[in-house]
Motif scaffolding. Sequence first.
Motif, PDB file in Angstrom:
ATOM      1  N   VAL A  27      -4.298  -4.180  -6.077  1.00 33.37           N
ATOM      2  CA  VAL A  27      -3.553  -2.980  -6.442  1.00 33.37           C
ATOM      3  C   VAL A  27      -3.086  -2.198  -5.212  1.00 33.37           C
ATOM      4  O   VAL A  27      -1.979  -1.656  -5.178  1.00 33.37           O
ATOM      5  CB  VAL A  27      -4.437  -2.074  -7.330  1.00 33.37           C
ATOM      6  N   SER A  28      -3.903  -2.195  -4.142  1.00 36.78           N
ATOM      7  CA  SER A  28      -3.548  -1.374  -2.982  1.00 36.78           C
ATOM      8  C   SER A  28      -2.317  -1.892  -2.256  1.00 36.78           C
ATOM      9  O   SER A  28      -1.737  -1.170  -1.438  1.00 36.78           O
ATOM     10  CB  SER A  28      -4.729  -1.280  -2.010  1.00 36.78           C
ATOM     11  N   THR A  29      -1.898  -3.139  -2.523  1.00 32.33           N
ATOM     12  CA  THR A  29      -0.713  -3.651  -1.846  1.00 32.33           C
ATOM     13  C   THR A  29       0.569  -3.261  -2.580  1.00 32.33           C
ATOM     14  O   THR A  29       1.663  -3.599  -2.154  1.00 32.33           O
ATOM     15  CB  THR A  29      -0.762  -5.186  -1.743  1.00 32.33           C
ATOM     16  N   GLY A  80      11.712  -1.920 -10.508  1.00 32.61           N
ATOM     17  CA  GLY A  80      11.420  -2.686  -9.312  1.00 32.61           C
ATOM     18  C   GLY A  80      10.359  -1.994  -8.475  1.00 32.61           C
ATOM     19  O   GLY A  80       9.412  -2.625  -7.983  1.00 32.61           O
ATOM     20  N   PHE A  81      10.487  -0.672  -8.392  1.00 30.18           N
ATOM     21  CA  PHE A  81       9.551   0.120  -7.599  1.00 30.18           C
ATOM     22  C   PHE A  81       8.132  -0.001  -8.184  1.00 30.18           C
ATOM     23  O   PHE A  81       7.150  -0.182  -7.465  1.00 30.18           O
ATOM     24  CB  PHE A  81      10.023   1.578  -7.586  1.00 30.18           C
ATOM     25  N   LEU A  82       8.062   0.106  -9.538  1.00 26.82           N
ATOM     26  CA  LEU A  82       6.750   0.027 -10.196  1.00 26.82           C
ATOM     27  C   LEU A  82       6.086  -1.329  -9.951  1.00 26.82           C
ATOM     28  O   LEU A  82       4.882  -1.430  -9.756  1.00 26.82           O
ATOM     29  CB  LEU A  82       6.892   0.233 -11.707  1.00 26.82           C
ATOM     30  N   PHE A  83       6.922  -2.391  -9.979  1.00 29.38           N
ATOM     31  CA  PHE A  83       6.359  -3.738  -9.897  1.00 29.38           C
ATOM     32  C   PHE A  83       6.393  -4.309  -8.475  1.00 29.38           C
ATOM     33  O   PHE A  83       6.142  -5.497  -8.286  1.00 29.38           O
ATOM     34  CB  PHE A  83       7.093  -4.682 -10.855  1.00 29.38           C
ATOM     35  N   ASP A  84       6.670  -3.460  -7.503  1.00 30.46           N
ATOM     36  CA  ASP A  84       6.781  -3.932  -6.129  1.00 30.46           C
ATOM     37  C   ASP A  84       5.395  -4.060  -5.494  1.00 30.46           C
ATOM     38  O   ASP A  84       4.814  -3.086  -5.013  1.00 30.46           O
ATOM     39  CB  ASP A  84       7.653  -2.946  -5.323  1.00 30.46           C
ATOM     40  N   CYS A  85       4.834  -5.256  -5.563  1.00 31.16           N
ATOM     41  CA  CYS A  85       3.514  -5.494  -4.978  1.00 31.16           C
ATOM     42  C   CYS A  85       3.603  -6.687  -4.032  1.00 31.16           C
ATOM     43  O   CYS A  85       4.282  -7.671  -4.338  1.00 31.16           O
ATOM     44  CB  CYS A  85       2.491  -5.816  -6.062  1.00 31.16           C
ATOM     45  N   GLU A  86       2.872  -6.618  -2.929  1.00 33.51           N
ATOM     46  CA  GLU A  86       2.831  -7.772  -2.028  1.00 33.51           C
ATOM     47  C   GLU A  86       1.931  -8.835  -2.619  1.00 33.51           C
ATOM     48  O   GLU A  86       2.209 -10.024  -2.580  1.00 33.51           O
ATOM     49  CB  GLU A  86       2.293  -7.344  -0.648  1.00 33.51           C
ATOM     50  N   ASN A  87       0.800  -8.360  -3.181  1.00 33.89           N
ATOM     51  CA  ASN A  87      -0.141  -9.280  -3.805  1.00 33.89           C
ATOM     52  C   ASN A  87      -0.477  -8.716  -5.185  1.00 33.89           C
ATOM     53  O   ASN A  87      -1.063  -7.646  -5.290  1.00 33.89           O
ATOM     54  CB  ASN A  87      -1.400  -9.384  -2.923  1.00 33.89           C
ATOM     55  N   ALA A  88      -0.065  -9.458  -6.204  1.00 34.84           N
ATOM     56  CA  ALA A  88      -0.194  -8.943  -7.561  1.00 34.84           C
ATOM     57  C   ALA A  88      -1.652  -8.697  -7.951  1.00 34.84           C
ATOM     58  O   ALA A  88      -1.945  -7.930  -8.870  1.00 34.84           O
ATOM     59  CB  ALA A  88       0.448  -9.899  -8.559  1.00 34.84           C
TER      60      ALA A  88
END
Lengths: 341, 370
Positions: free
Chosen positions: A106-108, A95-103
């Motif tokens: 990358v910076s999100t 979950g941590f690895l794939f936790d993105c606000e905007n896929a």
Amino acid sequence: MVDQTLDTPATLKSRAAEWAALPVRGVMRLLDWPMRLAQRIVGLGGMPYVFLLPNLIFFGTFVITPLIINFAFSLTGGPELFIEDRPFVGGEQYGFLFDCENALNVSTCREDRFWRGIYNTGTFVFFQVSLMILFSLITALVLNMKIRARGFFRSVFFFPVLLSPVVVALIWKWILLRDGLLNAFLTSIGLEKILFFVDPTWAMFWAVFVSIWAHMGFYTLIILAGLQAIPQDLYEAAQMDGTPRMRVFWRITLPLLWPNLLVVLVLSLIKGVQTFDEVYVLTGGGPGTATQFIVQYIYNTGFSNQVQNFGLAAAASMVLGTVLLVLTVIQLVVARRKGGI
Amino acid sequence: MADLELKSVRKAFGEVEVIHGVSLRIADGEFVVLVGPSGCGKSTLLRMIAGLEKVTEGDVLIDGDVVNDVTAAERGLAMVFQSYALYPHMSVYKNMAFGLENTRMDRVEIDRRVNRAAEMLRITPYLQRKPRALSGGQRQRVAIGRAIVRDPKIFLFDEPLSNLDAELRVTMRKELAGLHAELGGTMIYVTHDQIEAMTLADTIVVLRDGYVEQIGRPLELYNRPRNRFVAGFIGSPKMNLLDGHVAGSDGDTLTVMLAGEHTIPVPFAGGRAAPGDPVTLGIRPEHMSVVDGEDAPATIPVKVDLNEQLGGETYLYCTAAGLPQLTIHQPGQRRAQRGDALRLALETDQAHLFDGSGDALGHGRAAEHG
């Protein structure tokens, strides 16, 4: 009465063969009773598995078991080394690895270094694989022609493959450093020094370049073998048909080489995704994270960072492993289809 | 359609010369077979005609024009390869159309030509198949079709039947003969199989070690071989070649003493042989027969080694004192067993005589007029 054994070359030879066979016979005799015992226990139908056992043990110990342990680690958290001390966290690491606000940005992502690694690896693989196949193909085509010193050139192009990746990287580092060979040359012809490892684009360029230089020979060899497997008759038939050279290449050589090129593509993709040692020694992943690839991310996360996060590294390994698995399946399918053009 | 001429053509690979000055004229519409044992240079000669090998010395002329420096494609010839050389990734249709597409020929015309050739060769149902889905004979037809569609000046065949099984080879041989009759084109055909040569050719060229041994109509070669080599090469089973020497000559009869003290009088009108000269007596298997009489002239006592009964005909393999194994062809069925003692009569008016260097001294009267 004459009764003597003559030492003719034939009898000597057969006697030497007997002597040479002695150790083999000894081993066979030694293995005889365990094999008979095994067959009595598992039956004739079970014997293939008995023969497979040594390899299965090796594969199980060094591949399957670590894979399982790695998967178990990826479900745990905390800094402890031994798994019995580590708390179970379920899919939290993933979950941590794939936790993105905007896929798409990358910076999100919370773990942007992971995504940076993937992005860098993707860029590297794209250029490295496509250029390497192109250069390997051109080199193989040239080496397949009747050129002078063909054998010599074939070896020259293959030699870098024999070098250790670390040695390759050190050689090129020596050339590319601020006061390296290349800059010495540039200044000698009146140009300014270029700080290759400070500029992200240059660093990526050289990472791709050195990697191609080191591995090209191997793929050239595969393509060359493919070229030589194309019957000469086909080219002669094309010649009788008055086929222009470029058309011969596009309509005959390339289609017949296609299976080999697919193998080269998939193999180089797999190797490209796994790239670590050369680039790590050459650029150290820098400048910044410009040439930090996914494997280096895993290495840093698990072993080299101040806080060693085994769980996160293990989860990232599983993601990488999945990608490689997909590529390998593609390779297997391709290799199986190779038989029937 | 065209004629072809070779003028003292030589070919050397590096230091090694493999074709030593071959001259040859092939008339328009002729079916010429180049035949010889492997390594005799027949394929090299064909490849030089095709333009796939450079001519080291001499000239290749097509319709009177020297084509030494003309590319293979521009010579306007078509070749059928031993391996068929079909493009494995293309359909039969594509294989046949490929050469025409190179010339930017109109699609409709390509289609017409491919379909016509396919019909002629009865491969229309397979046009969309890949070569690997075809049998050997069908592949062979596609390879021939690829040559036909180009409407070449000359067809070149490089051992086209050698990859087929015996039965199919006979069928394809007949089809090729039919095709030549239908198309009427000039055809040059390379083979090591003298039966193919005998059955297909208008003219046979026998080659050995890069030299032409003899050029002639099939039966001419069979009846009047110029030397020992041609005599032994043309004809199956081989001609029996028996070494001996001239024992005497009496007008138009030459007495030959064969090894093993067999005296054979040969009716022979050549005057070059003197008593004592070494000679080889050649006699074909069908020109010997088993006789009952004792000690008749031109007979040899033999022992049977092997009796091959084919039903319609019989081959006897026999040995006689001092002579190599003799092959005798007898029509019909003949009972004889290993070890049986027989007496063979030689039809000496069908015999051939060769001198010590292997050149023909002459042929028996019947062979001479055969």
